[in-house]
Write a protein that holds these residues in place. Structure first.
Motif, PDB file in Angstrom:
ATOM      1  N   UNK A 180       0.829  -1.206   0.000  1.00  0.00           N
ATOM      2  CA  UNK A 180       0.000   0.000   0.000  1.00  0.00           C
ATOM      3  C   UNK A 180       0.862   1.254   0.000  1.00  0.00           C
ATOM      4  N   UNK A 181       2.035   1.205   0.628  1.00  0.00           N
ATOM      5  CA  UNK A 181       2.946   2.351   0.569  1.00  0.00           C
ATOM      6  C   UNK A 181       3.350   2.647  -0.868  1.00  0.00           C
ATOM      7  N   UNK A 182       3.665   1.593  -1.633  1.00  0.00           N
ATOM      8  CA  UNK A 182       3.976   1.795  -3.054  1.00  0.00           C
ATOM      9  C   UNK A 182       2.771   2.389  -3.781  1.00  0.00           C
ATOM     10  N   UNK A 183       1.578   1.863  -3.465  1.00  0.00           N
ATOM     11  CA  UNK A 183       0.368   2.343  -4.138  1.00  0.00           C
ATOM     12  C   UNK A 183       0.102   3.809  -3.822  1.00  0.00           C
ATOM     13  N   UNK A 184       0.325   4.209  -2.567  1.00  0.00           N
ATOM     14  CA  UNK A 184       0.108   5.597  -2.182  1.00  0.00           C
ATOM     15  C   UNK A 184       1.145   6.517  -2.825  1.00  0.00           C
ATOM     16  N   UNK A 185       2.334   5.983  -3.063  1.00  0.00           N
ATOM     17  CA  UNK A 185       3.362   6.759  -3.771  1.00  0.00           C
ATOM     18  C   UNK A 185       3.101   6.829  -5.272  1.00  0.00           C
ATOM     19  N   UNK A 186       2.091   6.097  -5.740  1.00  0.00           N
ATOM     20  CA  UNK A 186       1.764   6.117  -7.165  1.00  0.00           C
ATOM     21  C   UNK A 186       2.752   5.369  -8.023  1.00  0.00           C
ATOM     22  N   UNK A 187       3.298   4.260  -7.480  1.00  0.00           N
ATOM     23  CA  UNK A 187       4.306   3.498  -8.205  1.00  0.00           C
ATOM     24  C   UNK A 187       3.990   2.008  -8.169  1.00  0.00           C
ATOM     25  N   UNK A 188       4.178   1.345  -9.302  1.00  0.00           N
ATOM     26  CA  UNK A 188       4.296  -0.103  -9.315  1.00  0.00           C
ATOM     27  C   UNK A 188       5.770  -0.441  -9.143  1.00  0.00           C
ATOM     28  N   UNK A 189       6.115  -1.706  -9.262  1.00  0.00           N
ATOM     29  CA  UNK A 189       7.532  -2.064  -9.143  1.00  0.00           C
ATOM     30  C   UNK A 189       7.813  -3.369  -9.874  1.00  0.00           C
ATOM     31  N   UNK A 190       9.087  -3.562 -10.208  1.00  0.00           N
ATOM     32  CA  UNK A 190       9.535  -4.825 -10.783  1.00  0.00           C
ATOM     33  C   UNK A 190       9.944  -5.762  -9.663  1.00  0.00           C
ATOM     34  N   UNK A 191       9.920  -7.064  -9.937  1.00  0.00           N
ATOM     35  CA  UNK A 191      10.278  -8.065  -8.944  1.00  0.00           C
ATOM     36  C   UNK A 191      11.200  -9.088  -9.608  1.00  0.00           C
ATOM     37  N   UNK A 229       5.445 -13.152 -10.188  1.00  0.00           N
ATOM     38  CA  UNK A 229       5.059 -11.761 -10.449  1.00  0.00           C
ATOM     39  C   UNK A 229       6.288 -10.920 -10.761  1.00  0.00           C
ATOM     40  N   UNK A 230       6.824 -11.084 -11.953  1.00  0.00           N
ATOM     41  CA  UNK A 230       8.041 -10.365 -12.326  1.00  0.00           C
ATOM     42  C   UNK A 230       7.821  -8.855 -12.393  1.00  0.00           C
ATOM     43  N   UNK A 231       6.583  -8.447 -12.555  1.00  0.00           N
ATOM     44  CA  UNK A 231       6.244  -7.024 -12.564  1.00  0.00           C
ATOM     45  C   UNK A 231       4.914  -6.847 -11.840  1.00  0.00           C
ATOM     46  N   UNK A 232       4.824  -5.826 -11.008  1.00  0.00           N
ATOM     47  CA  UNK A 232       3.577  -5.505 -10.318  1.00  0.00           C
ATOM     48  C   UNK A 232       3.151  -4.120 -10.786  1.00  0.00           C
ATOM     49  N   UNK A 233       2.173  -4.045 -11.700  1.00  0.00           N
ATOM     50  CA  UNK A 233       1.769  -2.748 -12.247  1.00  0.00           C
ATOM     51  C   UNK A 233       0.871  -1.982 -11.277  1.00  0.00           C
ATOM     52  N   UNK A 234       0.710  -0.708 -11.557  1.00  0.00           N
ATOM     53  CA  UNK A 234      -0.151   0.165 -10.763  1.00  0.00           C
ATOM     54  C   UNK A 234      -1.414   0.476 -11.550  1.00  0.00           C
ATOM     55  N   UNK A 294     -10.154   0.201 -13.999  1.00  0.00           N
ATOM     56  CA  UNK A 294      -8.737   0.479 -13.794  1.00  0.00           C
ATOM     57  C   UNK A 294      -7.892  -0.790 -13.767  1.00  0.00           C
ATOM     58  N   UNK A 295      -8.456  -1.916 -13.308  1.00  0.00           N
ATOM     59  CA  UNK A 295      -7.671  -3.154 -13.239  1.00  0.00           C
ATOM     60  C   UNK A 295      -7.769  -3.988 -14.504  1.00  0.00           C
ATOM     61  N   UNK A 296      -8.766  -3.695 -15.339  1.00  0.00           N
ATOM     62  CA  UNK A 296      -9.031  -4.515 -16.521  1.00  0.00           C
ATOM     63  C   UNK A 296      -7.794  -4.761 -17.390  1.00  0.00           C
ATOM     64  N   UNK A 297      -6.956  -3.749 -17.689  1.00  0.00           N
ATOM     65  CA  UNK A 297      -5.843  -3.984 -18.616  1.00  0.00           C
ATOM     66  C   UNK A 297      -4.779  -4.949 -18.097  1.00  0.00           C
ATOM     67  N   UNK A 298      -4.794  -5.253 -16.791  1.00  0.00           N
ATOM     68  CA  UNK A 298      -3.689  -6.018 -16.213  1.00  0.00           C
ATOM     69  C   UNK A 298      -4.027  -7.476 -15.944  1.00  0.00           C
ATOM     70  N   UNK A 299      -5.284  -7.854 -16.102  1.00  0.00           N
ATOM     71  CA  UNK A 299      -5.712  -9.168 -15.626  1.00  0.00           C
ATOM     72  C   UNK A 299      -5.055 -10.304 -16.385  1.00  0.00           C
ATOM     73  N   UNK A 300      -5.056 -10.264 -17.700  1.00  0.00           N
ATOM     74  CA  UNK A 300      -4.615 -11.418 -18.477  1.00  0.00           C
ATOM     75  C   UNK A 300      -3.104 -11.637 -18.427  1.00  0.00           C
ATOM     76  N   UNK A 301      -2.327 -10.588 -18.247  1.00  0.00           N
ATOM     77  CA  UNK A 301      -0.872 -10.732 -18.303  1.00  0.00           C
ATOM     78  C   UNK A 301      -0.196 -10.671 -16.946  1.00  0.00           C
ATOM     79  N   UNK A 302      -0.962 -10.560 -15.869  1.00  0.00           N
ATOM     80  CA  UNK A 302      -0.389 -10.477 -14.534  1.00  0.00           C
ATOM     81  C   UNK A 302      -1.228 -11.310 -13.576  1.00  0.00           C
ATOM     82  N   UNK A 303      -0.730 -11.440 -12.352  1.00  0.00           N
ATOM     83  CA  UNK A 303      -1.484 -12.109 -11.294  1.00  0.00           C
ATOM     84  C   UNK A 303      -1.625 -11.213 -10.077  1.00  0.00           C
ATOM     85  N   UNK A 304      -1.173  -9.961 -10.211  1.00  0.00           N
ATOM     86  CA  UNK A 304      -1.290  -9.011  -9.104  1.00  0.00           C
ATOM     87  C   UNK A 304      -1.162  -7.604  -9.654  1.00  0.00           C
ATOM     88  N   UNK A 305      -1.767  -6.661  -8.953  1.00  0.00           N
ATOM     89  CA  UNK A 305      -1.547  -5.255  -9.257  1.00  0.00           C
ATOM     90  C   UNK A 305      -1.773  -4.441  -7.994  1.00  0.00           C
TER      91      UNK A 305
END
Length: 209
Positions: free
Chosen positions: A102-113, A123-128, A142-153
């Motif tokens: 949630x700290x990352x989310x509040x900062x407005x950032x996703x991150x790589x893993x 989860x090699x990438x966690x998008x925002x 807002x989450x629709x674009x990430x569902x098929x290519x990720x398992x988390x956002x």
């Protein structure tokens, strides 16, 4: 599993979320797709650590109630239903407010893993997902674009979302997400940390995809 066993499992997962401090108070929600038309969802206004199987509510993929229980389904159920609509392989969705994610989310950032093999595989990438007012149609959009290519956002200024083939895998992804979020945060504060090289990342993906 049959419906009653699924209800009991959701309550166990809810308690794990609460015990691991991935949610506080009445935060978070969990859902499981029972079949092509029915979804079990946690109720609104109830601590995830205090749920009982009979509290869980049934809705269809449009969000229409399929029971007459006195409790209402989570106000965030539309977000869960959008994930199911976008990927028929998803069997469960978990939404929580883990501290570091949630700290990352509040900062407005996703991150790589890309530092550990385990995170690269899951989860090699966690998008925002961009901010949308909770409980409105803007959240599923807002989450629709990430569902098929990720398992988390991450949900900007909100929390985190994970999804998997079953409720256990979706929950474990939330644990993994929070561990990875904390690792990335602490390494950034220390000015340290190395990603694995692209060749090794591709090798891991090929081995475990």
């Amino acid at each position: 599993m049959d419906e009653q066993s699924t209800r009991e499992q959701i309550c166990t997962i809810g308690r794990n979320l609460w015990l691991q401090r991935l949610v506080t108070a009445n935060d978070g929600n969990v859902s499981v797709r029972l079949d092509e038309t029915r979804v079990l969802c946690t109720p609104t206004g109830v601590s995830k650590g205090a749920m009982t199987p009979e509290m869980l509510t049934l809705v269809d993929l449009d969000g229409t109630r399929l029971d007459d229980k006195p409790v209402r389904p989570s106000s965030e159920v539309l977000m869960h239903l959008e994930v199911y609509r976008q990927d028929p392989n998803v069997g469960a969705v978990v939404h929580a407010h883990p501290m570091f994610a949630t700290m990352w989310a509040v900062c407005g950032e996703g991150f790589e893993a890309r530092m550990l093999p385990e995170t690269i595989v899951s989860m090699a990438e966690v998008p925002l997902a961009p901010y949308a007012t909770p409980s409105t149609p803007g959240v599923p959009e807002s989450v629709r674009p990430f569902v098929r290519d990720h398992r988390a956002c991450l949900l900007e200024n909100h929390g985190a979302l994970t999804w998997g083939t079953d409720v256990t895998s979706a929950y474990l992804l939330m644990e993994r997400l929070e561990f990875t979020a904390e690792l990335n945060w602490r390494l950034r504060q220390a000015g340290a940390g190395n990603n694995l090289p692209d060749g090794e990342v591709n090798k891991l993906i090929q081995l475990f995809s």
